[in-house]
Design an enzyme around this catalytic site. Structure first.
Site, PDB file in Angstrom:
ATOM      1  N   SER A 150      40.576  12.989  27.181  1.00  0.00           N
ATOM      2  CA  SER A 150      40.426  11.528  27.177  1.00  0.00           C
ATOM      3  C   SER A 150      38.977  11.208  26.839  1.00  0.00           C
ATOM      4  O   SER A 150      38.088  12.047  27.054  1.00  0.00           O
ATOM      5  CB  SER A 150      40.742  10.981  28.573  1.00  0.00           C
ATOM      6  OG  SER A 150      40.256   9.659  28.714  1.00  0.00           O
ATOM      7  N   TYR A 163      39.256  11.466  37.732  1.00  0.00           N
ATOM      8  CA  TYR A 163      40.017  11.589  36.480  1.00  0.00           C
ATOM      9  C   TYR A 163      39.092  12.055  35.354  1.00  0.00           C
ATOM     10  O   TYR A 163      39.423  12.984  34.602  1.00  0.00           O
ATOM     11  CB  TYR A 163      40.652  10.250  36.116  1.00  0.00           C
ATOM     12  CG  TYR A 163      41.397  10.279  34.800  1.00  0.00           C
ATOM     13  CD1 TYR A 163      42.637  10.907  34.692  1.00  0.00           C
ATOM     14  CD2 TYR A 163      40.865   9.695  33.648  1.00  0.00           C
ATOM     15  CE1 TYR A 163      43.323  10.955  33.485  1.00  0.00           C
ATOM     16  CE2 TYR A 163      41.548   9.736  32.436  1.00  0.00           C
ATOM     17  CZ  TYR A 163      42.769  10.363  32.364  1.00  0.00           C
ATOM     18  OH  TYR A 163      43.440  10.412  31.157  1.00  0.00           O
TER      19      TYR A 163
HETATM   20  P1  NDP Z   1      52.666   9.012  30.660  1.00  0.00           P
HETATM   21  O1  NDP Z   1      52.551   8.662  32.098  1.00  0.00           O
HETATM   22  O2  NDP Z   1      53.556   8.193  29.803  1.00  0.00           O
HETATM   23  O3  NDP Z   1      53.065  10.540  30.510  1.00  0.00           O
HETATM   24  C1  NDP Z   1      52.671  11.525  31.442  1.00  0.00           C
HETATM   25  C2  NDP Z   1      53.652  12.663  31.336  1.00  0.00           C
HETATM   26  O4  NDP Z   1      53.254  13.715  32.236  1.00  0.00           O
HETATM   27  C3  NDP Z   1      55.057  12.259  31.710  1.00  0.00           C
HETATM   28  O5  NDP Z   1      55.958  12.791  30.763  1.00  0.00           O
HETATM   29  C4  NDP Z   1      55.286  12.921  33.077  1.00  0.00           C
HETATM   30  O6  NDP Z   1      56.649  13.265  33.196  1.00  0.00           O
HETATM   31  C5  NDP Z   1      54.414  14.161  32.913  1.00  0.00           C
HETATM   32  N1  NDP Z   1      54.083  14.734  34.211  1.00  0.00           N
HETATM   33  C6  NDP Z   1      53.498  14.128  35.274  1.00  0.00           C
HETATM   34  N2  NDP Z   1      53.403  14.972  36.304  1.00  0.00           N
HETATM   35  C7  NDP Z   1      53.957  16.137  35.896  1.00  0.00           C
HETATM   36  C8  NDP Z   1      54.180  17.392  36.513  1.00  0.00           C
HETATM   37  N3  NDP Z   1      53.782  17.634  37.783  1.00  0.00           N
HETATM   38  N4  NDP Z   1      54.785  18.363  35.820  1.00  0.00           N
HETATM   39  C9  NDP Z   1      55.179  18.131  34.548  1.00  0.00           C
HETATM   40  N5  NDP Z   1      54.979  16.981  33.882  1.00  0.00           N
HETATM   41  C10 NDP Z   1      54.387  15.996  34.572  1.00  0.00           C
HETATM   42  O7  NDP Z   1      51.174   8.979  30.115  1.00  0.00           O
HETATM   43  P2  NDP Z   1      50.495   9.364  28.700  1.00  0.00           P
HETATM   44  O8  NDP Z   1      51.489   9.693  27.678  1.00  0.00           O
HETATM   45  O9  NDP Z   1      49.507   8.300  28.436  1.00  0.00           O
HETATM   46  O10 NDP Z   1      49.682  10.655  29.137  1.00  0.00           O
HETATM   47  C11 NDP Z   1      49.633  11.839  28.379  1.00  0.00           C
HETATM   48  C12 NDP Z   1      48.241  12.420  28.491  1.00  0.00           C
HETATM   49  O11 NDP Z   1      47.315  11.543  27.851  1.00  0.00           O
HETATM   50  C13 NDP Z   1      47.726  12.611  29.917  1.00  0.00           C
HETATM   51  O12 NDP Z   1      47.083  13.875  30.005  1.00  0.00           O
HETATM   52  C14 NDP Z   1      46.710  11.483  30.075  1.00  0.00           C
HETATM   53  O13 NDP Z   1      45.722  11.797  31.017  1.00  0.00           O
HETATM   54  C15 NDP Z   1      46.159  11.395  28.661  1.00  0.00           C
HETATM   55  N6  NDP Z   1      45.490  10.144  28.281  1.00  0.00           N
HETATM   56  C16 NDP Z   1      46.146   8.944  28.386  1.00  0.00           C
HETATM   57  C17 NDP Z   1      45.504   7.771  28.005  1.00  0.00           C
HETATM   58  C18 NDP Z   1      46.148   6.446  28.147  1.00  0.00           C
HETATM   59  O14 NDP Z   1      45.450   5.410  28.084  1.00  0.00           O
HETATM   60  N7  NDP Z   1      47.470   6.362  28.274  1.00  0.00           N
HETATM   61  C19 NDP Z   1      44.137   7.804  27.447  1.00  0.00           C
HETATM   62  C20 NDP Z   1      43.571   9.123  27.350  1.00  0.00           C
HETATM   63  C21 NDP Z   1      44.235  10.235  27.747  1.00  0.00           C
HETATM   64  P3  NDP Z   1      57.491  13.381  34.566  1.00  0.00           P
HETATM   65  O15 NDP Z   1      57.081  12.238  35.449  1.00  0.00           O
HETATM   66  O16 NDP Z   1      58.902  13.304  34.081  1.00  0.00           O
HETATM   67  O17 NDP Z   1      57.149  14.727  35.127  1.00  0.00           O
END
Ligand code: NDP
Length: 256
Positions: A150, A163
């Site tokens: 990020s 974070y």
């Molecule tokens: P989402 O919340 O839409 O996606 C997060 C994903 O992580 C979900 O599919 C969730 O699925 C999965 N997840 C959470 N906990 C677990 C676990 N214990 N085991 C396996 N999977 C898990 O967010 P984003 O798509 O935005 O996030 C994707 C990445 O991008 C992250 O690393 C985030 O930090 C990063 N990011 C996001 C930004 C933003 O503004 N959105 C900006 C910069 C970086 P489930 O709950 O089904 O397990």
């Protein structure tokens, strides 16, 4: 599904965090370009629905319910990928959690779960898939490990200390792993997105961040998950000798 751009045919992709946001969009993109895709996350219904959508479009996908904070769960999924699809040669190590909060008053489970998932979970995924990536590289395949960090990993935002520190870990880890794995013909990249419209912010409990988000959404067109998917698509389309180490992608109007 369009059959003219199957440039990823023959590749075996693993996407963590595939049930929503960036992971979901990236899985769809990789499958549309011919990769076989393993979908990893905890929510079975969302993974099954995505796998069905990919198959319906003519692609190939398997849903593997996985908790990346659980060692046995990650190891079981790595074994399932090898058995059902072959060695993974493209790992989008993307699952993550963002919970802003004030030091001292943020509930322990909130700061701890970010470290467990964003740091230890990301490491678990790398450790579990490295043997497959090494075997694929030794067979001459193009191999990519792409980590989601990020902009928080390099800039300073109040109340995002934990974070941000987890993402600084991911970015710096990537730099080191590129040096270590490059000689084995494994490319290692990190994507550092700015604010992106996904489910991520729906988990916030800290009012200051909820207010900031609402204000920001009035003045900034947030990135879409598809913008990140396109970035992954760009990285993996580079010739084998090219390693995009670090890509920062921001909404045009986001300031720091
Ligand atoms: P989402 O919340 O839409 O996606 C997060 C994903 O992580 C979900 O599919 C969730 O699925 C999965 N997840 C959470 N906990 C677990 C676990 N214990 N085991 C396996 N999977 C898990 O967010 P984003 O798509 O935005 O996030 C994707 C990445 O991008 C992250 O690393 C985030 O930090 C990063 N990011 C996001 C930004 C933003 O503004 N959105 C900006 C910069 C970086 P489930 O709950 O089904 O397990």
């Amino acid at each position: 599904m369009n059959t003219i751009d199957k440039d990823l045919a023959g590749r075996v992709a693993v996407v963590t965090g595939a049930s929503s946001g960036m992971g979901r969009a990236t899985a769809l993109l990789l499958a549309s370009r011919g990769a076989k895709v393993a979908l990893l996350a905890r929510r079975k219904d969302a993974l099954d629905a995505l796998a069905a959508e990919i198959r319906q479009q003519g692609g190939e996908a398997i849903a593997l319910v996985t908790d990346v904070t659980n060692q046995a769960s990650v190891e079981a999924s790595a074994a399932a990928v090898r058995k059902e699809l072959g060695n993974a040669d493209l790992v989008f190590n993307n699952a993550g959690l963002m919970l802003p909060g004030a030091i001292g008053s943020q509930p322990q489970h909130e700061w701890e779960s970010q470290i467990d998932l964003n740091v230890t979970g990301a490491m678990r995924v790398i450790q579990a898939f490295i043997p497959q990536m090494e075997e694929a590289a030794a067979q001459g395949k193009v191999v990519d490990l792409i980590n989601t960090s990020s902009i928080a990993g390099q800039y300073v935002f109040g109340y995002f200390a934990v974070y941000s520190a987890t993402k600084a870990f991911v970015s710096h880890l990537t730099r080191h792993l590129r040096v270590e794995l490059g000689p084995k013909n494994i490319r290692v990249s990190v994507i550092e997105p700015g604010i992106t419209e996904t489910e991520l912010q729906s988990h916030f409990t800290f009012q200051g961040a909820i207010d900031w988000l609402e204000n920001a959404s009035k003045s900034i067109d947030f990135l879409k998950a598809e913008d990140i998917a396109a970035t992954v698509g760009f990285i993996v389309s580079m010739p084998k000798h090219v390693n995009m180490q670090q890509i920062v992608i921001m909404p045009t109007k986001e300031g720091i």
